[in-house]
Design a protein around this motif. Structure first.
Motif, PDB file in Angstrom:
ATOM      1  N   LYS A 113      12.880   6.968  -2.800  1.00 43.03           N
ATOM      2  CA  LYS A 113      12.475   7.723  -4.053  1.00 43.03           C
ATOM      3  C   LYS A 113      11.221   7.025  -4.707  1.00 43.03           C
ATOM      4  N   VAL A 114      11.459   6.342  -4.643  1.00 42.35           N
ATOM      5  CA  VAL A 114       9.841   5.573  -6.026  1.00 42.35           C
ATOM      6  C   VAL A 114       9.119   5.511  -5.337  1.00 42.35           C
ATOM      7  N   LEU A 115       9.185   4.399  -4.534  1.00 42.62           N
ATOM      8  CA  LEU A 115       8.662   4.062  -2.922  1.00 42.62           C
ATOM      9  C   LEU A 115       7.589   4.919  -2.794  1.00 42.62           C
ATOM     10  N   THR A 116       8.078   6.221  -2.199  1.00 40.73           N
ATOM     11  CA  THR A 116       7.870   7.309  -1.554  1.00 40.73           C
ATOM     12  C   THR A 116       6.698   8.131  -2.870  1.00 40.73           C
ATOM     13  N   GLU A 117       6.937   8.164  -3.708  1.00 41.20           N
ATOM     14  CA  GLU A 117       6.394   8.720  -5.471  1.00 41.20           C
ATOM     15  C   GLU A 117       5.067   8.120  -4.847  1.00 41.20           C
ATOM     16  N   ARG A 118       5.236   6.846  -5.560  1.00 47.23           N
ATOM     17  CA  ARG A 118       3.939   6.060  -6.325  1.00 47.23           C
ATOM     18  C   ARG A 118       2.997   5.691  -5.176  1.00 47.23           C
ATOM     19  N   LYS A 119       3.311   5.537  -3.670  1.00 50.21           N
ATOM     20  CA  LYS A 119       2.820   4.669  -2.219  1.00 50.21           C
ATOM     21  C   LYS A 119       1.800   7.310  -2.160  1.00 50.21           C
ATOM     22  N   SER A 120       2.894   8.134  -2.446  1.00 51.17           N
ATOM     23  CA  SER A 120       2.101   9.488  -2.862  1.00 51.17           C
ATOM     24  C   SER A 120       0.904   9.791  -3.367  1.00 51.17           C
ATOM     25  N   ALA A 121       1.177   8.881  -4.836  1.00 51.22           N
ATOM     26  CA  ALA A 121       0.324   9.044  -6.191  1.00 51.22           C
ATOM     27  C   ALA A 121      -0.888   8.072  -5.497  1.00 51.22           C
ATOM     28  N   ALA A 171      -2.069   6.564  -2.800  1.00 56.18           N
ATOM     29  CA  ALA A 171      -2.504   7.427  -1.135  1.00 56.18           C
ATOM     30  C   ALA A 171      -3.615   8.251  -2.063  1.00 56.18           C
ATOM     31  N   GLU A 172      -3.433   9.235  -3.080  1.00 51.40           N
ATOM     32  CA  GLU A 172      -3.938  10.671  -3.136  1.00 51.40           C
ATOM     33  C   GLU A 172      -5.588  10.188  -3.968  1.00 51.40           C
ATOM     34  N   LYS A 173      -5.102   9.069  -4.720  1.00 49.42           N
ATOM     35  CA  LYS A 173      -5.706   7.979  -5.676  1.00 49.42           C
ATOM     36  C   LYS A 173      -6.966   7.574  -4.966  1.00 49.42           C
ATOM     37  N   LEU A 174      -6.616   6.890  -3.874  1.00 49.78           N
ATOM     38  CA  LEU A 174      -7.566   6.120  -2.709  1.00 49.78           C
ATOM     39  C   LEU A 174      -8.628   7.122  -1.560  1.00 49.78           C
ATOM     40  N   PHE A 175      -7.734   8.661  -1.602  1.00 54.14           N
ATOM     41  CA  PHE A 175      -8.542   9.533  -0.757  1.00 54.14           C
ATOM     42  C   PHE A 175      -9.479   9.988  -2.041  1.00 54.14           C
ATOM     43  N   VAL A 228      -3.911  -6.940   5.890  1.00 53.41           N
ATOM     44  CA  VAL A 228      -3.779  -6.530   6.720  1.00 53.41           C
ATOM     45  C   VAL A 228      -2.327  -6.523   7.350  1.00 53.41           C
ATOM     46  N   LYS A 229      -1.410  -4.802   7.566  1.00 48.44           N
ATOM     47  CA  LYS A 229       0.024  -5.422   7.191  1.00 48.44           C
ATOM     48  C   LYS A 229       0.907  -5.345   9.230  1.00 48.44           C
ATOM     49  N   ASN A 230      -0.391  -5.050   9.786  1.00 53.71           N
ATOM     50  CA  ASN A 230       0.570  -5.169  10.869  1.00 53.71           C
ATOM     51  C   ASN A 230      -0.762  -4.987  12.479  1.00 53.71           C
ATOM     52  N   GLY A 273      -5.655  -3.711  17.944  1.00 60.64           N
ATOM     53  CA  GLY A 273      -6.255  -3.342  16.810  1.00 60.64           C
ATOM     54  C   GLY A 273      -5.240  -3.596  15.385  1.00 60.64           C
ATOM     55  N   ALA A 274      -5.157  -3.740  14.599  1.00 59.78           N
ATOM     56  CA  ALA A 274      -4.504  -4.221  13.648  1.00 59.78           C
ATOM     57  C   ALA A 274      -4.696  -3.384  12.167  1.00 59.78           C
ATOM     58  N   PHE A 275      -3.826  -2.804  11.563  1.00 57.82           N
ATOM     59  CA  PHE A 275      -3.344  -2.153  10.814  1.00 57.82           C
ATOM     60  C   PHE A 275      -3.668  -2.357   9.071  1.00 57.82           C
ATOM     61  N   VAL A 276      -4.642  -2.168   8.660  1.00 58.67           N
ATOM     62  CA  VAL A 276      -4.729  -2.547   6.827  1.00 58.67           C
ATOM     63  C   VAL A 276      -4.121  -1.548   6.020  1.00 58.67           C
ATOM     64  N   ASP A 277      -3.641  -2.291   4.900  1.00 62.73           N
ATOM     65  CA  ASP A 277      -3.156  -1.947   4.109  1.00 62.73           C
ATOM     66  C   ASP A 277      -4.022  -1.801   3.045  1.00 62.73           C
ATOM     67  N   LEU A 278      -5.055   0.299   2.320  1.00 60.78           N
ATOM     68  CA  LEU A 278      -5.756  -0.408   1.611  1.00 60.78           C
ATOM     69  C   LEU A 278      -5.180  -0.123   0.262  1.00 60.78           C
ATOM     70  N   GLY A 279      -3.826   0.223   0.072  1.00 57.17           N
ATOM     71  CA  GLY A 279      -3.587   0.246  -1.589  1.00 57.17           C
ATOM     72  C   GLY A 279      -3.385   1.565  -1.364  1.00 57.17           C
ATOM     73  N   GLY A 280      -2.307   2.307  -0.681  1.00 56.73           N
ATOM     74  CA  GLY A 280      -1.961   3.802  -1.277  1.00 56.73           C
ATOM     75  C   GLY A 280      -2.009   4.482   0.418  1.00 56.73           C
ATOM     76  N   ALA A 281      -2.806   4.285   1.185  1.00 52.24           N
ATOM     77  CA  ALA A 281      -3.003   4.081   3.087  1.00 52.24           C
ATOM     78  C   ALA A 281      -3.364   2.867   4.335  1.00 52.24           C
ATOM     79  N   ASP A 282      -3.457   3.502   5.267  1.00 50.63           N
ATOM     80  CA  ASP A 282      -3.520   1.816   6.108  1.00 50.63           C
ATOM     81  C   ASP A 282      -3.998   2.977   6.478  1.00 50.63           C
ATOM     82  N   GLY A 283      -5.333   1.723   6.919  1.00 51.56           N
ATOM     83  CA  GLY A 283      -6.545   1.975   7.752  1.00 51.56           C
ATOM     84  C   GLY A 283      -6.510   1.009   9.144  1.00 51.56           C
ATOM     85  N   LEU A 284      -7.176   1.848  10.219  1.00 51.24           N
ATOM     86  CA  LEU A 284      -6.637   1.761  11.706  1.00 51.24           C
ATOM     87  C   LEU A 284      -8.241   0.222  12.201  1.00 51.24           C
TER      88      LEU A 284
END
Length: 372
Positions: A179-187, A189-193, A206-208, A213-224
């Motif tokens: 729950k902690v991780l989910t809430e913080r990621k949601s916050a 992601a909102e800030k990032l967008f 690079v996350k995966n 391609g490669a999935f890149v963690d941008l600090g709130g959401a992943d980009g392809l």
């Protein structure tokens, strides 16, 4: 007689508890001696607390307990025949210390921080909050599946309490890190967008890595980062170019809802920007055979710029197909014969750099072609 009536009324108005070995309950001190204290535990028999079961230290109970004090104890043994209930305080003292912190965190919905003291295989984690163990099921450890939880041992983690039940033989104190991780990621992601837009250059990790391609963690959401956007040149296998946890500066190419398309093809690094000068018609160039078809070979002049070497331009002699004279990876020299900036097309000729054959050699070549 009046005392008997009073006791009967009291007995009927306050039903006695059922007490079993292992129960954790609260008792009121009714008598204290140096080596033993007697507690009212709401049962037909009083709880007997010896100084050995009060503390690990040798103490005089009259110096630490008073009549009417409330003490949390654990039932060690119920002897119905002798009417004795042996209890212990030292075995629940750590729990008592942490109870206030846990109760406040549970009621207020605050995040706790504690050290992981045990990893239960296929079960979860146990964390210690001021001496009280908190169980965090494997399904609530992370917001993603984790096969091996051993990395959390001795680590400080944060979690909510989603269950806090002390009554009964087995108290249930359940933590939720997911729950902690989910809430913080949601916050995050909102800030990032709210901050990024197409055309921005951002940093990520690079996350995966996949074949496409490669999935890149941008600090709130992943980009392809699609394979086609990894370089101005050709990338055959992303796993040979990138590694997990690698830091990247990437271009935000497109944002579609929660999907972010990334690129490493920065506009100011576009090799076609000065290609018209570098590859003007008549210029002698060198390159590497990148791929071949039946009608010609594609030559990589530099990453992002391929030129066509038509089969008819390989040699003055007749060549049926490019693979008869060339091979992938071969370095060649040729002359630029056409340049189309609008369509980004360049054509080459090797034979333009070679002396023209004599009339006799030309006649022989024509005869050979006619025979074929």
């Amino acid at each position: 007689m009046s005392e008997e009536v009073s006791f009967k009324e009291l007995f009927e108005s306050e039903p006695l508890k059922t007490v079993r070995n292992g129960d954790v309950l609260e008792g009121k001190v009714i008598e204290v001696k140096p080596d033993v204290a007697y507690l009212n535990i709401g049962y037909k028999s009083d709880g007997v607390l010896t100084k050995e079961e009060y503390s690990k230290q040798d103490v005089d109970l009259t110096t630490v307990l008073n009549v009417d004090d409330l003490v949390t104890v654990k039932v060690l043994r119920v002897n119905e025949q002798e009417g004795i209930v042996t209890v212990s305080h030292k075995r629940v003292a750590p729990v008592v210390k942490g109870n206030k912190t846990l109760e406040e965190a549970y009621n207020n919905g605050t995040v706790l921080t504690a050290k992981v003291t045990e990893v239960i295989v296929n079960g979860g984690l146990k964390a210690d909050v001021e001496g009280t163990p908190v169980f965090i099921p494997a399904s609530l450890v992370s917001d993603a599946y984790e096969k091996d939880l051993s990395k959390y041992l001795d680590q400080e983690i944060e979690f909510y309490l989603t269950e806090y039940q002390l009554e009964g033989r087995k108290p249930r104190i359940i933590g939720n890190r997911k729950k902690v991780l989910t809430e913080r990621k949601s916050a995050a992601a909102e800030k990032l967008f709210s901050q990024i837009k197409p055309g921005d250059i951002v940093e990520g990790t690079v996350k995966n890595i996949t074949d496409f391609g490669a999935f890149v963690d941008l600090g709130g959401a992943d980009g392809l980062l699609h394979i086609s956007e990894m370089s101005w040149g050709r990338v055959e296998n992303p796993k040979k170019v990138f590694t997990v946890d690698q830091k990247l500066r990437v271009l935000v190419k497109e944002i579609n809802g929660e999907k972010i398309a990334l690129s490493l093809k920065f506009p100011n690094e576009n090799p076609w920007m000065d290609a018209e000068t570098k590859y003007a018609v008549g210029t002698k160039v060198s390159g590497r055979i990148a791929r071949m078809t039946d009608f010609g070979a594609f030559v990589e002049l530099e990453p992002g710029i391929d030129a066509l070497l038509h089969v008819s331009q390989i040699s003055h002699a007749h060549i049926a197909k490019p693979s008869d004279a060339l091979k992938i990876g071969q370095e060649i020299e040729a002359e630029v014969v056409t340049f189309n900036a609008e369509d980004q097309r360049i054509s080459l000729s090797i034979k333009a750099l070679e002396p023209a054959p004599s009339k006799e050699e030309a006649s022989e070549n024509v005869a050979e072609e006619a025979a074929e």
